[in-house]
Design a protein around this motif. Structure first.
Motif, PDB file in Angstrom:
ATOM      1  N   LEU A  55       0.834  -1.207   0.000  1.00 13.23           N
ATOM      2  CA  LEU A  55       0.000   0.000   0.000  1.00 13.23           C
ATOM      3  C   LEU A  55       0.870   1.258   0.000  1.00 13.23           C
ATOM      4  CD1 LEU A  55      -2.819   1.148   0.062  1.00 13.23           C
ATOM      5  CD2 LEU A  55      -2.812   0.966   2.543  1.00 13.23           C
ATOM      6  N   ALA A  56       1.959   1.197   0.771  1.00 14.12           N
ATOM      7  CA  ALA A  56       2.877   2.347   0.801  1.00 14.12           C
ATOM      8  C   ALA A  56       3.444   2.585  -0.601  1.00 14.12           C
ATOM      9  CB  ALA A  56       4.005   2.093   1.797  1.00 14.12           C
ATOM     10  N   ALA A  57       3.723   1.490  -1.329  1.00 15.20           N
ATOM     11  CA  ALA A  57       4.247   1.626  -2.694  1.00 15.20           C
ATOM     12  C   ALA A  57       3.191   2.244  -3.608  1.00 15.20           C
ATOM     13  CB  ALA A  57       4.674   0.256  -3.225  1.00 15.20           C
ATOM     14  N   ILE A  58       1.949   1.802  -3.472  1.00 14.95           N
ATOM     15  CA  ILE A  58       0.853   2.343  -4.302  1.00 14.95           C
ATOM     16  C   ILE A  58       0.727   3.853  -4.057  1.00 14.95           C
ATOM     17  CG2 ILE A  58      -1.676   2.379  -4.584  1.00 14.95           C
ATOM     18  CD1 ILE A  58      -1.619  -0.675  -3.961  1.00 14.95           C
ATOM     19  N   ILE A  59       0.739   4.223  -2.786  1.00 12.78           N
ATOM     20  CA  ILE A  59       0.567   5.639  -2.436  1.00 12.78           C
ATOM     21  C   ILE A  59       1.744   6.471  -2.971  1.00 12.78           C
ATOM     22  CG2 ILE A  59       0.543   7.266  -0.482  1.00 12.78           C
ATOM     23  CD1 ILE A  59      -1.191   5.210   1.016  1.00 12.78           C
TER      24      ILE A  59
ATOM     25  N   ASP B  48      25.741   9.349   0.025  1.00 17.30           N
ATOM     26  CA  ASP B  48      25.491  10.619   0.714  1.00 17.30           C
ATOM     27  C   ASP B  48      24.309  10.471   1.668  1.00 17.30           C
ATOM     28  OD1 ASP B  48      27.387  12.476  -0.672  1.00 17.30           O
ATOM     29  OD2 ASP B  48      26.333  11.647  -2.402  1.00 17.30           O
ATOM     30  N   VAL B  49      23.296   9.756   1.168  1.00 15.03           N
ATOM     31  CA  VAL B  49      22.098   9.551   1.994  1.00 15.03           C
ATOM     32  C   VAL B  49      21.762   8.070   1.991  1.00 15.03           C
ATOM     33  CG1 VAL B  49      19.632  10.077   2.262  1.00 15.03           C
ATOM     34  CG2 VAL B  49      21.173  11.788   1.280  1.00 15.03           C
ATOM     35  N   MET B  50      21.444   7.548   3.182  1.00 12.94           N
ATOM     36  CA  MET B  50      20.939   6.175   3.232  1.00 12.94           C
ATOM     37  C   MET B  50      19.517   6.240   3.786  1.00 12.94           C
ATOM     38  SD  MET B  50      22.553   2.707   4.850  1.00 12.94           S
ATOM     39  CE  MET B  50      22.826   3.260   6.522  1.00 12.94           C
ATOM     40  N   LEU B  51      18.576   5.682   3.014  1.00 13.23           N
ATOM     41  CA  LEU B  51      17.199   5.555   3.496  1.00 13.23           C
ATOM     42  C   LEU B  51      17.078   4.156   4.042  1.00 13.23           C
ATOM     43  CD1 LEU B  51      14.943   7.157   0.773  1.00 13.23           C
ATOM     44  CD2 LEU B  51      15.442   8.008   3.049  1.00 13.23           C
ATOM     45  N   LEU B  52      16.824   4.055   5.318  1.00 15.02           N
ATOM     46  CA  LEU B  52      17.002   2.774   5.993  1.00 15.02           C
ATOM     47  C   LEU B  52      15.709   2.211   6.561  1.00 15.02           C
ATOM     48  CD1 LEU B  52      19.181   0.811   6.933  1.00 15.02           C
ATOM     49  CD2 LEU B  52      19.477   2.206   8.970  1.00 15.02           C
ATOM     50  N   VAL B  77      24.281  11.172   5.708  1.00 14.82           N
ATOM     51  CA  VAL B  77      22.973  11.270   6.373  1.00 14.82           C
ATOM     52  C   VAL B  77      22.258   9.930   6.302  1.00 14.82           C
ATOM     53  CG1 VAL B  77      20.725  12.426   6.326  1.00 14.82           C
ATOM     54  CG2 VAL B  77      22.766  13.646   5.524  1.00 14.82           C
ATOM     55  N   THR B  78      21.737   9.482   7.429  1.00 14.20           N
ATOM     56  CA  THR B  78      20.891   8.284   7.403  1.00 14.20           C
ATOM     57  C   THR B  78      19.510   8.654   7.915  1.00 14.20           C
ATOM     58  OG1 THR B  78      22.766   6.817   7.768  1.00 14.20           O
ATOM     59  CG2 THR B  78      20.593   5.929   8.254  1.00 14.20           C
ATOM     60  N   LEU B  79      18.512   8.378   7.097  1.00 14.66           N
ATOM     61  CA  LEU B  79      17.124   8.609   7.503  1.00 14.66           C
ATOM     62  C   LEU B  79      16.457   7.245   7.669  1.00 14.66           C
ATOM     63  CD1 LEU B  79      16.263  11.462   4.971  1.00 14.66           C
ATOM     64  CD2 LEU B  79      16.540  11.727   7.438  1.00 14.66           C
ATOM     65  N   ALA B  80      16.029   6.955   8.887  1.00 17.03           N
ATOM     66  CA  ALA B  80      15.378   5.664   9.119  1.00 17.03           C
ATOM     67  C   ALA B  80      13.910   5.768   8.725  1.00 17.03           C
ATOM     68  CB  ALA B  80      15.506   5.282  10.582  1.00 17.03           C
ATOM     69  N   MET B  81      13.356   4.653   8.284  1.00 19.53           N
ATOM     70  CA  MET B  81      11.936   4.622   7.940  1.00 19.53           C
ATOM     71  C   MET B  81      11.289   3.461   8.679  1.00 19.53           C
ATOM     72  SD  MET B  81      12.017   5.263   3.863  1.00 19.53           S
ATOM     73  CE  MET B  81      12.857   3.705   3.619  1.00 19.53           C
ATOM     74  N   THR B  82      10.169   3.746   9.309  1.00 21.91           N
ATOM     75  CA  THR B  82       9.499   2.692  10.055  1.00 21.91           C
ATOM     76  C   THR B  82       7.996   2.767   9.838  1.00 21.91           C
ATOM     77  OG1 THR B  82       8.929   1.987  12.292  1.00 21.91           O
ATOM     78  CG2 THR B  82       9.740   4.205  12.077  1.00 21.91           C
ATOM     79  N   GLY B  83       7.358   1.627   9.997  1.00 21.00           N
ATOM     80  CA  GLY B  83       5.902   1.583   9.835  1.00 21.00           C
ATOM     81  C   GLY B  83       5.182   1.933  11.130  1.00 21.00           C
ATOM     82  N   HIS B  84       5.910   1.919  12.266  1.00 20.06           N
ATOM     83  CA  HIS B  84       5.268   2.185  13.559  1.00 20.06           C
ATOM     84  C   HIS B  84       5.740   3.516  14.122  1.00 20.06           C
ATOM     85  CE1 HIS B  84       4.191  -1.959  13.560  1.00 20.06           C
ATOM     86  NE2 HIS B  84       5.447  -2.352  13.586  1.00 20.06           N
ATOM     87  N   PRO B 105       4.059   5.362   4.942  1.00 20.91           N
ATOM     88  CA  PRO B 105       4.722   5.903   3.767  1.00 20.91           C
ATOM     89  C   PRO B 105       4.982   7.399   3.946  1.00 20.91           C
ATOM     90  CG  PRO B 105       2.362   5.659   3.342  1.00 20.91           C
ATOM     91  CD  PRO B 105       2.608   5.175   4.727  1.00 20.91           C
ATOM     92  N   VAL B 106       6.227   7.799   3.705  1.00 24.79           N
ATOM     93  CA  VAL B 106       6.580   9.199   3.858  1.00 24.79           C
ATOM     94  C   VAL B 106       6.049   9.953   2.634  1.00 24.79           C
ATOM     95  CG1 VAL B 106       8.466  10.775   4.354  1.00 24.79           C
ATOM     96  CG2 VAL B 106       8.741   8.334   4.805  1.00 24.79           C
ATOM     97  N   PRO B 107       5.254  11.013   2.823  1.00 25.69           N
ATOM     98  CA  PRO B 107       4.801  11.771   1.654  1.00 25.69           C
ATOM     99  C   PRO B 107       6.023  12.230   0.848  1.00 25.69           C
ATOM    100  CG  PRO B 107       3.686  12.522   3.641  1.00 25.69           C
ATOM    101  CD  PRO B 107       4.748  11.559   4.083  1.00 25.69           C
ATOM    102  N   ILE B 108       5.975  12.092  -0.475  1.00 25.75           N
ATOM    103  CA  ILE B 108       7.191  12.305  -1.274  1.00 25.75           C
ATOM    104  C   ILE B 108       7.752  13.722  -1.124  1.00 25.75           C
ATOM    105  CG2 ILE B 108       6.805  10.471  -2.959  1.00 25.75           C
ATOM    106  CD1 ILE B 108       5.834  12.647  -4.888  1.00 25.75           C
TER     107      ILE B 108
END
Lengths: 271, 120
Positions: A55-59, B48-52, B77-84, B105-108
């Motif tokens: 879903l995150a990919a779709i968005i 330069d940037v790691m999206l983790l 720069v490391t930016l972590a991404m989590t679902g929680h 999902p991070v808004p683009i």
């Protein structure tokens, strides 16, 4: 010991054995139910996580299109992509609600308390819901609270509770209705704040007042019900309020609107 | 020269979406789907940037940071991404040296803004 005494004792022994057997059986049933409940929670957690990724990919793809990064969209294309985004976000909210429930059910939620202004938070939630309310010509007012001292609580969790109550009020209030938020100080030292979220909506029958705070409970659970959701919103709200040592309840009658209340200690450290 | 982004994420669907996004925004993009692959790629060419992404099939994403630090190849720069939205996970990421923790999902627009901000 007389014959009669012996008979009574033997009958008692038999009764004790029977009771022990029943008790063991009950314990086995409880253990099995508990283990099934854990399995259900684990399943919900896994499936929600797995649903969230595609879903995150779709968005993200829809946002790339919507932003015109791959070329300008005409009006029809734009409307269609907007539909994907709006449906995607709605689905994401529902999945997140299930994940929050799973985490609260397995006590995985930590409170991160800070000092903040509750009326300011209410205003923020009002702004976030303004567009949705405007679509139904509903007004959302904050009736008081400018003199309320700051509260020491988990801001995100309280925002979740307010968002849920105001979201429900919007959902279940007909066009042109009114929604309000009011504060009052209660307790011996006025050290507890009571928040009211009221609406002029359809109301809730008295026999449903308890049920709506239970997991998966919906007054209308039929597949054809007009309002869809996970049925977890109020159960989560209750859990989050209780984590703050507060309580939550509703006062309502069918056709006469609803008033949801929750309480929070203003400064729990001083309790 | 274009800044280099290393996407560490086990879902090919998300990697594809990010590839489109960052390539179009003018970044050089590389991707890894496991801890081992990320350490190998990150050590070979410093990003330069790691999206983790934090949960990977062979371990926790933060292990990559430790391994790259040891090899003196930690991205700028490391930016972590989590679902929680989890306070504890957030603290762990910040302690490990992440610049920020973003909720997926991070808004683009937000994602591009964060990257520009941290690279500036």
């Amino acid at each position: 010991m007389t014959m009669a005494d012996e008979e009574t004792q033997s009958a008692l022994r038999k009764r004790v054995v029977t009771l022990e057997q029943i008790s063991e059986e009950a314990q086995r049933t409880i253990d099995e139910l508990r283990s099934r409940d854990e399995l259900k929670t684990q399943f919900l957690s896994n499936i929600s996580h797995d649903l969230r990724t595609p879903l995150a990919a779709i968005i993200t793809h829809a946002e790339i299109l919507w932003d015109g990064m791959l070329g300008e969209l005409n009006k029809k294309q734009g409307d269609s992509v907007k539909g994907i985004l709006s449906g995607g976000h709605q689905l994401l909210d529902m999945i997140d609600e299930i994940l929050t429930y799973v985490r609260s059910a397995s006590d995985q939620i930590d409170l991160v308390r800070t000092h903040f202004s509750l009326p300011d938070l209410v205003d923020q939630v009002r702004v976030l819901n303004q567009a949705l309310a405007a679509r139904k010509h509903l007004t959302i007012e904050r009736l008081n609270g400018d003199d309320l001292p700051s509260i020491y609580a988990d801001r995100d969790k309280i925002m979740h509770v307010l968002g849920n109550l105001i979201g429900n009020a919007i959902k279940f209030t007909n066009d042109g209705g009114r929604i309000w938020i009011a504060f009052s100080r209660i307790g011996n030292d006025a050290d507890i704040v009571r928040v009211e979220v009221g609406d002029t909506g359809r109301g809730i029958a008295r026999n449903h007042h308890e049920m709506i705070f239970r997991e998966f409970a919906q007054v209308d659970a039929s597949p054809s019900r007009p309002h869809h959701g996970t049925g977890l919103g109020l159960a989560i709200a209750r859990k989050l309020v209780e984590l703050h040592s507060g309580s939550i309840w509703v006062e309502s009658e069918l056709g006469k609107g609803s008033r949801f209340f929750f309480t929070l200690p203003l400064n729990p450290a001083a309790d | 020269m274009a800044a280099r982004i290393l996407i560490v994420e086990d879902s090919p669907l998300i990697v594809d979406a990010f590839r489109v996004l960052f390539t179009d925004a003018g970044y050089e993009v590389d991707a890894a789907t496991t801890v081992a692959e990320a350490v190998e790629r990150g050590a070979k060419t410093r990003a330069d940037v790691m999206l983790l992404d934090l949960s990977l099939p062979d371990g926790n994403g933060l292990e990559i940071m430790h391994a790259l630090r040891e090899r003196d190849a930690l991205p700028r720069v490391t930016l972590a991404m989590t679902g929680h939205n989890d306070a504890r996970a957030r603290r762990n990421c910040m302690d490990a040296g992440c610049a920020d923790v973003l909720l997926k999902p991070v808004p683009i627009a937000e994602l591009l803004r964060q990257i520009e901000l941290h690279l500036a």
